[in-house]
Design an enzyme around this catalytic site. Structure first.
Site, PDB file in Angstrom:
ATOM      1  N   CYS A 102      39.514  41.227  34.589  1.00 22.55           N
ATOM      2  CA  CYS A 102      39.983  40.145  34.885  1.00 22.55           C
ATOM      3  C   CYS A 102      40.392  39.587  33.740  1.00 22.55           C
ATOM      4  CB  CYS A 102      38.568  39.720  35.910  1.00 22.55           C
ATOM      5  SG  CYS A 102      37.881  37.760  35.637  1.00 22.55           S
ATOM      6  N   GLU A 158      44.424  38.681  40.283  1.00 24.77           N
ATOM      7  CA  GLU A 158      44.498  39.659  39.891  1.00 24.77           C
ATOM      8  C   GLU A 158      46.652  40.188  40.248  1.00 24.77           C
ATOM      9  OE1 GLU A 158      43.218  41.634  37.911  1.00 24.77           O
ATOM     10  OE2 GLU A 158      41.689  41.825  38.124  1.00 24.77           O
TER      11      GLU A 158
END
Length: 246
Positions: free
Chosen positions: A2, A115
């Site tokens: 992340c 992402e």
């Protein structure tokens, strides 16, 4: 991993969502649709006063911290640039994280996270095109990403730096096609145990952390403008029509 997320909550909404008091050093956050490493962001921690009943839950506090954990033993704060995520599979053993995992656990509030999906290389290109996706709860709730925090003494400035990292795990099936890793989350019933600074068994702590239940999160392509950390606005989280995805 992340490496970017969005957080637009106010001090009031964070207090309501996490029943946390504001620490004296807490700074009212500005909406940030492109939260990146080294930036300051709100985190929730647990504190227990010596006079507090040991059986009572730790008091929750909202702090402002720097993304990228700086271990207390670090000589140079730049090490935090490589410590934005901690793998849940090894967090209890890694020297950079094990002390924080034992006593300084946190919640990192987020509206959603980004992402990048690596597609097929474009014609004439060797590297695949990476398409950013925004992943957010379908019900609009606030995500509580599992994190760790640490204090580091800046001797030159004679000041303390509070920093944090986000725990990750293998992505669940519905999100695995976007990226193989994803943040770990906590449900409200697990907040007290996770934030309690008292030592707990590794298995117990890891048992509190869960990937998001399949179907809870929505993932959709967004503009590649998010690739540039200087871009910051609500347009970054708008769904991109599939035919325009790069």
């Amino acid at each position: 991993m992340c490496g970017r997320y969005a957080t637009t909550q106010t001090a009031a909404s964070l207090h309501q969502a996490f029943e946390a008091d504001l620490a004296g050093s807490f700074v009212e956050p500005e909406p940030d649709y492109n939260m990146a490493p080294t930036k300051l962001a709100p985190v929730v921690i647990g504190r227990r006063d010596e006079a507090t009943d040991p059986s009572a839950p730790a008091r929750r506090e909202l702090l402002t911290a720097k993304w990228g954990l700086i271990p207390s033993w670090a000589k140079d704060p730049s090490i935090g640039n490589r410590m934005i995520n901690a793998r849940s599979e090894t967090v209890a053993e890694k020297p950079a994280f094990k002390k924080a995992f034992a006593r300084r656990r946190a919640l990192v509030p987020a509206d959603g996270y980004y992402e990048w999906y690596a597609g097929e290389p474009a014609e004439g290109k060797k590297k695949p095109t990476k398409q950013p996706f925004y992943i957010t709860p379908k019900d609009g709730s606030v995500l509580a990403m599992a994190g760790l925090y640490e204090f580091w003494k800046d001797r030159e400035a004679d000041d303390w730096v509070i920093s944090y990292t986000i725990l990750t795990t293998t992505a669940e099936d519905s999100l695995g096609h976007v990226h193989e890793r994803m943040p770990l989350f906590l449900e409200p019933q697990a907040y007290d145990a996770w934030l309690d600074p008292a030592p707990r068994g590794t298995d117990e702590l890891l048992g509190l952390l869960i990937p998001a239940a399949p179907g809870r999160l929505d993932a959709f392509p967004v503009s590649t403008a998010v690739n540039n950390v200087r871009n910051n606005g609500p347009e970054l989280i708008l769904p991109l029509p599939a035919e325009h995805a790069e």
